[in-house]
Design an enzyme around this catalytic site. Structure first.
Site, PDB file in Angstrom:
ATOM      1  N   SER A  46       0.848  -1.187   0.000  1.00 51.09           N
ATOM      2  CA  SER A  46       0.000   0.000   0.000  1.00 51.09           C
ATOM      3  C   SER A  46       0.881   1.233   0.000  1.00 51.09           C
ATOM      4  O   SER A  46       1.979   1.241   0.570  1.00 51.09           O
ATOM      5  CB  SER A  46      -0.888   0.022   1.251  1.00 51.09           C
TER       6      SER A  46
ATOM      7  N   TYR B 294      -1.985  -0.261  10.202  1.00 59.93           N
ATOM      8  CA  TYR B 294      -2.091  -0.846   8.863  1.00 59.93           C
ATOM      9  C   TYR B 294      -0.881  -0.444   8.011  1.00 59.93           C
ATOM     10  O   TYR B 294      -0.273  -1.275   7.327  1.00 59.93           O
ATOM     11  CB  TYR B 294      -3.389  -0.374   8.206  1.00 59.93           C
TER      12      TYR B 294
END
Length: 249
Positions: free
Chosen positions: A144, A158
């Site tokens: 990501s 995250y």
């Protein structure tokens, strides 16, 4: 013609679903892994078969090592030697600042996003590596842009888990390059998927898209194209690389 057998974790929705459909179109035999969304996984399998492709779905929580091992053994039995792995399954929790995080939440996120990716990669390498009689293969980790940006005030845990995925990509690529296995990663940014609803803000992409240089969010199909290329022979000299797909951010 090479028989590509590819496992996509978290393949029932979003980037995983788009990747499964595209790879099947390109002739891959697909295994769609899912944790709980059986109906949606079976819908993707049915769609692939309707289009003349080959696919199965296997339930396994990739945070559970025993379930992962059992899934790979089932692929061995039903499909044959694995040639591709897309480490796509990932989770995030509700948006929160650091002051709201606790050890249980952090451990939950890391169990899927980090440990799950490691264990899936381990099982794939056992099957692909030349030293084990394998024919080589390719692994694509879905990281990501958050690994670079940190996701402050929203998902620092995250983002940190995806930072670990980046390090896994680099280290594993070096470790298995001589075994005929390529390891790369894509780093999507703001993509229109249901994951934003998991974090408590379904409309997050539309809220922040104007802050991006390209002024729009991305589509899962755009990420799928990059994953498909990294798995393909067209990327045969590419390993340890990262494709940032974040609209210029």
């Amino acid at each position: 013609m090479k028989n590509n057998i590819t496992l996509i974790t978290g393949g029932s929705r979003g980037i995983g679903r788009a990747t499964a459909l595209l790879l099947a179109q390109k002739g891959h035999t697909i295994c769609i892994n899912y944790r709980s969304q059986q109906a949606r996984a079976e819908e993707v399998v049915a769609l692939i078969r309707q289009r003349g492709g080959s696919a199965i779905a296997i339930a396994a929580d990739i945070a559970d090592e025993e379930q992962v091992v059992a899934m790979f053994q089932q692929i061995d039995r039903q499909l044959g030697p694995l040639t591709g792995l897309v480490n796509n399954a990932g989770i995030l929790q509700q948006q929160a600042s650091i002051e709201q995080l606790d050890a249980r939440r952090i451990a939950t996120v890391f169990a899927t996003n980090v440990s799950g990716s490691f264990i899936c990669a381990r099982e794939a390498v056992k099957r692909m590596a030349l030293r084990h009689g394998g024919q080589g293969g390719a692994i694509v980790n879905v990281s990501s842009a958050a690994s670079r940006l940190g996701a402050p005030h929203e998902y620092v845990d995250y983002a940190a888990s995806k930072g670990a995925v980046d390090t896994l990509t680099t280290g594993l690529a070096l470790e298995v390059a001589a075994q005929g296995i390529r390891v790369n990663a894509v780093r999507p940014g703001l993509i229109y998927t249901e994951m934003h609803a998991d974090g408590g803000e379904p409309g997050r992409v539309d809220r922040v898209k104007d802050n991006l240089p390209m002024k729009r969010g991305g589509q899962p199909e755009e990420v799928a194209q990059a994953i498909a290329w990294l798995l393909s022979d067209e990327a045969s000299y590419v390993t340890g690389s990262f494709l940032d797909m974040a609209g210029g951010r």
